[in-house]
Design a protein around this motif. Structure first.
Motif, mmCIF file in Angstrom:
data_model
loop_
_atom_site.group_PDB
_atom_site.id
_atom_site.type_symbol
_atom_site.label_atom_id
_atom_site.label_comp_id
_atom_site.label_asym_id
_atom_site.label_seq_id
_atom_site.Cartn_x
_atom_site.Cartn_y
_atom_site.Cartn_z
ATOM 1 N N ALA A 24 78.567 -2.261 25.885
ATOM 2 C CA ALA A 24 78.824 -3.646 26.290
ATOM 3 C C ALA A 24 79.885 -3.713 27.377
ATOM 4 C CB ALA A 24 79.259 -4.474 25.079
ATOM 5 N N ASP A 30 90.335 -1.793 18.531
ATOM 6 C CA ASP A 30 89.170 -2.607 18.904
ATOM 7 C C ASP A 30 89.352 -4.021 18.348
ATOM 8 O OD1 ASP A 30 85.889 -1.777 19.589
ATOM 9 O OD2 ASP A 30 86.379 -3.754 18.768
ATOM 10 N N HIS A 42 73.631 0.457 23.858
ATOM 11 C CA HIS A 42 74.630 -0.400 23.199
ATOM 12 C C HIS A 42 75.999 -0.406 23.871
ATOM 13 C CE1 HIS A 42 71.825 -1.107 19.948
ATOM 14 N NE2 HIS A 42 71.597 0.188 19.937
ATOM 15 N N HIS A 70 84.378 4.626 27.173
ATOM 16 C CA HIS A 70 85.269 4.552 26.008
ATOM 17 C C HIS A 70 84.683 5.308 24.828
ATOM 18 C CE1 HIS A 70 82.634 0.992 26.035
ATOM 19 N NE2 HIS A 70 82.615 1.096 24.716
HETATM 20 P P1 5GP Z 1 80.589 -0.772 23.385
HETATM 21 O O1 5GP Z 1 79.477 -1.515 22.707
HETATM 22 O O2 5GP Z 1 80.649 -1.049 24.870
HETATM 23 O O3 5GP Z 1 80.552 0.709 23.071
HETATM 24 O O4 5GP Z 1 81.934 -1.296 22.716
HETATM 25 C C1 5GP Z 1 82.825 -2.141 23.349
HETATM 26 C C2 5GP Z 1 83.913 -2.453 22.341
HETATM 27 O O5 5GP Z 1 84.967 -3.095 23.008
HETATM 28 C C3 5GP Z 1 83.465 -3.378 21.200
HETATM 29 O O6 5GP Z 1 83.625 -2.714 19.957
HETATM 30 C C4 5GP Z 1 84.362 -4.595 21.337
HETATM 31 O O7 5GP Z 1 84.789 -5.108 20.103
HETATM 32 C C5 5GP Z 1 85.527 -4.043 22.146
HETATM 33 N N1 5GP Z 1 86.172 -5.052 22.972
HETATM 34 C C6 5GP Z 1 85.555 -5.895 23.846
HETATM 35 N N2 5GP Z 1 86.464 -6.689 24.438
HETATM 36 C C7 5GP Z 1 87.674 -6.329 23.943
HETATM 37 C C8 5GP Z 1 88.998 -6.799 24.184
HETATM 38 O O8 5GP Z 1 89.249 -7.717 24.967
HETATM 39 N N3 5GP Z 1 90.001 -6.187 23.494
HETATM 40 C C9 5GP Z 1 89.775 -5.163 22.611
HETATM 41 N N4 5GP Z 1 90.825 -4.628 21.993
HETATM 42 N N5 5GP Z 1 88.530 -4.702 22.360
HETATM 43 C C10 5GP Z 1 87.496 -5.276 23.018
#
Ligand code: 5GP
Length: 138
Positions: free
Chosen positions: A94, A30, A92, A99
């Motif tokens: 994003a 991440d 939450h 994932h």
């Molecule tokens: P969510 O809130 O959708 O469960 O988590 C999305 C995750 O994706 C976040 O922890 C964020 O840091 C990660 N993330 C978003 N964009 C990128 C990216 O371009 N590369 C990587 N490696 N992680 C990402």
């Protein structure tokens, strides 16, 4: 499904720190870790939320997730961790591509913080809800 940053990562158009891949699954660090070793595990199949994922892709993730957890534990020396899987913006999420987060919990301050306000489950409510879920599963 709309294009996401994870689609671009899967196609190799956006760089990432890949740690695993097979026919159905891809895993990488991440970019905004809650603790060292914070890893994301995604299906290659495009699906926004877990309920939309095929049995085959879900099984492939389930098969490899414990192995990835063990690898993160070994790499970080951290024995405690959370699996987080968000579905929907209010929950939450994003990035709208399924994932699973593997989030080490090395100290009380690092890793995932959880607010947990348990309610009550009166027997009648439990019975009614159980019946609804059983019916939905049919
Ligand atoms: P969510 O809130 O959708 O469960 O988590 C999305 C995750 O994706 C976040 O922890 C964020 O840091 C990660 N993330 C978003 N964009 C990128 C990216 O371009 N590369 C990587 N490696 N992680 C990402």
């Amino acid at each position: 499904m709309a294009e996401t940053i994870f689609s671009k990562i899967l196609r190799g158009e956006v760089p990432c720190h890949e740690v695993y891949q097979d026919e159905h699954v891809f895993a990488f660090l991440d970019i905004g870790p809650l603790a060292p070793g914070h890893t994301l595990v995604i299906p290659k199949e495009p699906a926004e939320t877990l309920d939309q994922l095929s049995d085959e892709a879900a099984a492939a993730i389930g098969r490899v997730l414990p192995r990835l957890c063990r690898a993160v534990m070994k790499a970080t020396g951290c024995e405690q961790y959370n699996i987080l899987q968000n579905n929907g913006t209010r929950a939450h999420q994003a990035v709208m591509h399924v994932h699973f987060h593997i989030i080490p919990k090395p100290t009380p301050e690092q890793g995932l913080g959880i607010r947990w306000h348990p309610g009550k489950l009166p027997d009648e409510e439990g019975q009614a809800m159980r019946q609804k879920i059983l019916a939905a599963l049919e």
